[in-house]
Design a protein around this motif. Structure first.
Motif, PDB file in Angstrom:
ATOM      1  N   GLY A  26      15.980  38.487  28.087  1.00 29.34           N
ATOM      2  CA  GLY A  26      17.428  38.520  28.272  1.00 29.34           C
ATOM      3  C   GLY A  26      17.924  39.837  28.843  1.00 29.34           C
ATOM      4  N   TYR A  27      17.106  40.877  28.710  1.00 30.89           N
ATOM      5  CA  TYR A  27      17.514  42.185  29.222  1.00 30.89           C
ATOM      6  C   TYR A  27      17.657  42.155  30.742  1.00 30.89           C
ATOM      7  CZ  TYR A  27      17.876  47.289  29.333  1.00 30.89           C
ATOM      8  OH  TYR A  27      18.320  48.574  29.505  1.00 30.89           O
ATOM      9  N   GLY A  28      16.993  41.209  31.377  1.00 33.19           N
ATOM     10  CA  GLY A  28      17.114  41.068  32.826  1.00 33.19           C
ATOM     11  C   GLY A  28      18.543  40.764  33.248  1.00 33.19           C
ATOM     12  N   ASP A  29      19.293  40.070  32.394  1.00 37.43           N
ATOM     13  CA  ASP A  29      20.699  39.791  32.701  1.00 37.43           C
ATOM     14  C   ASP A  29      21.528  41.074  32.708  1.00 37.43           C
ATOM     15  OD1 ASP A  29      20.172  37.084  32.893  1.00 37.43           O
ATOM     16  OD2 ASP A  29      20.593  36.712  30.767  1.00 37.43           O
ATOM     17  N   ILE A  30      21.183  41.982  31.796  1.00 41.43           N
ATOM     18  CA  ILE A  30      21.860  43.276  31.749  1.00 41.43           C
ATOM     19  C   ILE A  30      21.554  44.071  33.007  1.00 41.43           C
ATOM     20  CG2 ILE A  30      21.893  45.530  30.594  1.00 41.43           C
ATOM     21  CD1 ILE A  30      23.445  43.429  29.071  1.00 41.43           C
ATOM     22  N   VAL A  31      20.297  44.045  33.410  1.00 42.55           N
ATOM     23  CA  VAL A  31      19.900  44.758  34.628  1.00 42.55           C
ATOM     24  C   VAL A  31      20.650  44.206  35.834  1.00 42.55           C
ATOM     25  CG1 VAL A  31      17.988  45.239  36.207  1.00 42.55           C
ATOM     26  CG2 VAL A  31      17.623  45.359  33.728  1.00 42.55           C
ATOM     27  N   ASP A  32      20.705  42.884  35.937  1.00 50.34           N
ATOM     28  CA  ASP A  32      21.395  42.253  37.067  1.00 50.34           C
ATOM     29  C   ASP A  32      22.872  42.636  37.105  1.00 50.34           C
ATOM     30  OD1 ASP A  32      19.076  41.012  37.858  1.00 50.34           O
ATOM     31  OD2 ASP A  32      19.534  39.110  36.865  1.00 50.34           O
ATOM     32  N   ARG A  33      23.485  42.748  35.944  1.00 48.07           N
ATOM     33  CA  ARG A  33      24.924  43.027  35.873  1.00 48.07           C
ATOM     34  C   ARG A  33      25.257  44.466  36.241  1.00 48.07           C
ATOM     35  NH1 ARG A  33      27.953  40.799  30.804  1.00 48.07           N
ATOM     36  NH2 ARG A  33      27.925  38.984  32.188  1.00 48.07           N
ATOM     37  N   TYR A  34      24.379  45.401  35.867  1.00 44.40           N
ATOM     38  CA  TYR A  34      24.742  46.813  35.994  1.00 44.40           C
ATOM     39  C   TYR A  34      23.926  47.615  37.004  1.00 44.40           C
ATOM     40  CZ  TYR A  34      27.617  46.132  31.845  1.00 44.40           C
ATOM     41  OH  TYR A  34      28.583  45.697  30.963  1.00 44.40           O
ATOM     42  N   GLN A  35      22.915  47.030  37.629  1.00 47.96           N
ATOM     43  CA  GLN A  35      22.051  47.843  38.474  1.00 47.96           C
ATOM     44  C   GLN A  35      22.782  48.415  39.700  1.00 47.96           C
ATOM     45  OE1 GLN A  35      18.691  45.638  39.904  1.00 47.96           O
ATOM     46  NE2 GLN A  35      19.899  43.887  40.610  1.00 47.96           N
ATOM     47  N   THR A  36      23.676  47.642  40.307  1.00 44.17           N
ATOM     48  CA  THR A  36      24.409  48.154  41.461  1.00 44.17           C
ATOM     49  C   THR A  36      25.338  49.295  41.064  1.00 44.17           C
ATOM     50  OG1 THR A  36      24.325  46.017  42.584  1.00 44.17           O
ATOM     51  CG2 THR A  36      26.006  47.568  43.327  1.00 44.17           C
ATOM     52  N   LYS A  37      26.014  49.153  39.932  1.00 38.46           N
ATOM     53  CA  LYS A  37      26.914  50.199  39.454  1.00 38.46           C
ATOM     54  C   LYS A  37      26.144  51.472  39.133  1.00 38.46           C
ATOM     55  CE  LYS A  37      30.200  46.876  37.507  1.00 38.46           C
ATOM     56  NZ  LYS A  37      30.867  46.383  36.283  1.00 38.46           N
ATOM     57  N   LEU A  38      24.995  51.327  38.467  1.00 33.96           N
ATOM     58  CA  LEU A  38      24.212  52.501  38.126  1.00 33.96           C
ATOM     59  C   LEU A  38      23.602  53.143  39.362  1.00 33.96           C
ATOM     60  CD1 LEU A  38      22.396  51.592  34.786  1.00 33.96           C
ATOM     61  CD2 LEU A  38      24.626  52.653  35.172  1.00 33.96           C
ATOM     62  N   TYR A  39      23.274  52.319  40.345  1.00 33.36           N
ATOM     63  CA  TYR A  39      22.754  52.884  41.596  1.00 33.36           C
ATOM     64  C   TYR A  39      23.812  53.762  42.253  1.00 33.36           C
ATOM     65  CZ  TYR A  39      21.402  53.505  46.398  1.00 33.36           C
ATOM     66  OH  TYR A  39      21.120  54.082  47.603  1.00 33.36           O
ATOM     67  N   ARG A  40      25.051  53.272  42.292  1.00 34.25           N
ATOM     68  CA  ARG A  40      26.130  54.043  42.904  1.00 34.25           C
ATOM     69  C   ARG A  40      26.277  55.400  42.215  1.00 34.25           C
ATOM     70  NH1 ARG A  40      29.505  49.297  42.855  1.00 34.25           N
ATOM     71  NH2 ARG A  40      30.529  50.192  41.059  1.00 34.25           N
ATOM     72  N   VAL A  41      26.333  55.360  40.880  1.00 32.72           N
ATOM     73  CA  VAL A  41      26.499  56.598  40.123  1.00 32.72           C
ATOM     74  C   VAL A  41      25.332  57.539  40.389  1.00 32.72           C
ATOM     75  CG1 VAL A  41      26.559  57.596  37.808  1.00 32.72           C
ATOM     76  CG2 VAL A  41      27.932  55.582  38.324  1.00 32.72           C
ATOM     77  N   SER A  42      24.121  57.013  40.360  1.00 34.04           N
ATOM     78  CA  SER A  42      22.937  57.841  40.585  1.00 34.04           C
ATOM     79  C   SER A  42      22.942  58.428  41.989  1.00 34.04           C
ATOM     80  CB  SER A  42      21.665  57.011  40.370  1.00 34.04           C
ATOM     81  OG  SER A  42      21.575  56.544  39.046  1.00 34.04           O
ATOM     82  N   TYR A  43      23.406  57.650  42.947  1.00 36.54           N
ATOM     83  CA  TYR A  43      23.437  58.144  44.322  1.00 36.54           C
ATOM     84  C   TYR A  43      24.437  59.275  44.484  1.00 36.54           C
ATOM     85  CZ  TYR A  43      23.484  58.337  49.376  1.00 36.54           C
ATOM     86  OH  TYR A  43      23.384  58.791  50.667  1.00 36.54           O
ATOM     87  N   TYR A  44      25.571  59.193  43.789  1.00 38.52           N
ATOM     88  CA  TYR A  44      26.560  60.260  43.877  1.00 38.52           C
ATOM     89  C   TYR A  44      25.932  61.604  43.478  1.00 38.52           C
ATOM     90  CZ  TYR A  44      30.051  56.538  44.073  1.00 38.52           C
ATOM     91  OH  TYR A  44      30.788  55.438  44.422  1.00 38.52           O
ATOM     92  N   TYR A  45      25.042  61.564  42.482  1.00 39.47           N
ATOM     93  CA  TYR A  45      24.408  62.789  42.005  1.00 39.47           C
ATOM     94  C   TYR A  45      23.235  63.216  42.889  1.00 39.47           C
ATOM     95  CZ  TYR A  45      26.998  62.669  37.582  1.00 39.47           C
ATOM     96  OH  TYR A  45      27.983  62.704  36.640  1.00 39.47           O
ATOM     97  N   THR A  46      22.418  62.269  43.321  1.00 45.39           N
ATOM     98  CA  THR A  46      21.192  62.609  44.033  1.00 45.39           C
ATOM     99  C   THR A  46      21.369  62.732  45.533  1.00 45.39           C
ATOM    100  OG1 THR A  46      20.512  60.297  44.355  1.00 45.39           O
ATOM    101  CG2 THR A  46      19.856  61.364  42.295  1.00 45.39           C
ATOM    102  N   GLN A  47      22.284  61.943  46.092  1.00 48.28           N
ATOM    103  CA  GLN A  47      22.485  61.866  47.537  1.00 48.28           C
ATOM    104  C   GLN A  47      21.195  61.462  48.251  1.00 48.28           C
ATOM    105  OE1 GLN A  47      25.695  62.471  49.228  1.00 48.28           O
ATOM    106  NE2 GLN A  47      26.121  61.951  47.111  1.00 48.28           N
ATOM    107  N   ASN A  48      20.378  60.696  47.559  1.00 47.44           N
ATOM    108  CA  ASN A  48      19.100  60.256  48.118  1.00 47.44           C
ATOM    109  C   ASN A  48      18.796  58.854  47.604  1.00 47.44           C
ATOM    110  OD1 ASN A  48      15.947  59.987  47.688  1.00 47.44           O
ATOM    111  ND2 ASN A  48      16.254  61.432  49.389  1.00 47.44           N
ATOM    112  N   ILE A  49      18.497  57.938  48.511  1.00 42.94           N
ATOM    113  CA  ILE A  49      18.300  56.538  48.143  1.00 42.94           C
ATOM    114  C   ILE A  49      17.146  56.354  47.170  1.00 42.94           C
ATOM    115  CG2 ILE A  49      17.654  54.261  49.037  1.00 42.94           C
ATOM    116  CD1 ILE A  49      19.205  54.944  51.590  1.00 42.94           C
ATOM    117  N   GLU A  50      15.984  56.919  47.497  1.00 46.15           N
ATOM    118  CA  GLU A  50      14.804  56.717  46.655  1.00 46.15           C
ATOM    119  C   GLU A  50      14.967  57.372  45.289  1.00 46.15           C
ATOM    120  OE1 GLU A  50      12.404  54.679  47.269  1.00 46.15           O
ATOM    121  OE2 GLU A  50      13.354  54.199  49.181  1.00 46.15           O
ATOM    122  N   ASP A  51      15.534  58.576  45.260  1.00 50.00           N
ATOM    123  CA  ASP A  51      15.767  59.240  43.973  1.00 50.00           C
ATOM    124  C   ASP A  51      16.732  58.434  43.115  1.00 50.00           C
ATOM    125  OD1 ASP A  51      14.077  61.380  44.431  1.00 50.00           O
ATOM    126  OD2 ASP A  51      15.644  62.618  45.334  1.00 50.00           O
TER     127      ASP A  51
END
Length: 205
Positions: A26-51
């Motif tokens: 069921g944790y996969g549903d959580i990942v699906d719901r929040y992965q794009t949002k967390l990617y955005r936040v992480s990108y703001y800090y890293t400024q790098n796609i892979e990081d």
């Protein structure tokens, strides 16, 4: 609380309860719901796609391993963002990001936009993101959560484990610092009128 937000809160809590009693899938549903949002936040800090992608994976693993500490009845998204922000700040302390010209909008742009519209959006987003990233972390964090992710000062206080008054002070000071940076880079000395309300920069995601 908005009806949609209440629905998500209840759905998240139901999924978490199921995961805690052994339904790990069921944790996969959580990942699906929040992965794009967390990617955005992480990108703001890293400024790098892979990081950013690596950080998102680490954040979900860390959250999964600490699900037992999540307090039922509270907003899971707030708890998850707290983990995300702390993890991103830890990453920044170890490896200060170098701003790149590639915009995260390359990934999230819509097909309806023409080349000129997309270029202008990327240009504005790149300038703002570069300015935010170069602010001290206590200010960049509240600006990211307030303007890009549309969290309220109270929600940001919960995410950053500070008081609402502290968040409002950091927003005020961070906004001034950001305006000064953008103003100095604007052609003809014109400032950017992009900081008048919460979530206003979400349109540039």
């Amino acid at each position: 609380m908005h009806y949609h937000a209440q629905t998500i809160l209840k759905e998240d809590e139901k999924i978490i309860q199921a995961v805690l009693i052994g339904n790990g899938e069921g944790y996969g549903d959580i990942v699906d719901r929040y992965q794009t949002k967390l990617y955005r936040v992480s990108y703001y800090y890293t400024q790098n796609i892979e990081d950013a992608r690596d950080l998102v994976q680490d954040i979900f693993i860390k959250a999964y391993n600490n699900l037992s500490s999540f307090k039922q009845g509270s907003a899971f998204s707030t708890w998850l963002y707290r983990i995300a922000v702390n993890h991103c700040l830890d990453w920044c302390r170890k490896k200060r990001p170098q701003y790149a010209e590639v915009s995260c909008l390359d990934i999230f742009s819509t097909e309806e936009e023409g080349p000129e519209d997309l270029y202008l959006r990327q240009e504005v987003a790149s300038e703002i993101q570069a300015a935010v990233v170069n602010l001290p972390a206590i200010y960049s964090t509240v600006l990211i959560l307030y303007y890009f992710e549309d969290f309220s000062p109270q929600e940001i206080a919960e995410i950053t484990n500070t008081s609402k008054r502290t968040v409002e002070t950091r927003l005020f000071r961070g906004r001034k610092m950001l305006r000064d940076k953008l103003h100095s880079k604007s052609s003809g000395g014109e400032g950017h009128d992009l900081l008048s309300k919460p979530g206003q920069l979400a349109q540039l995601r």
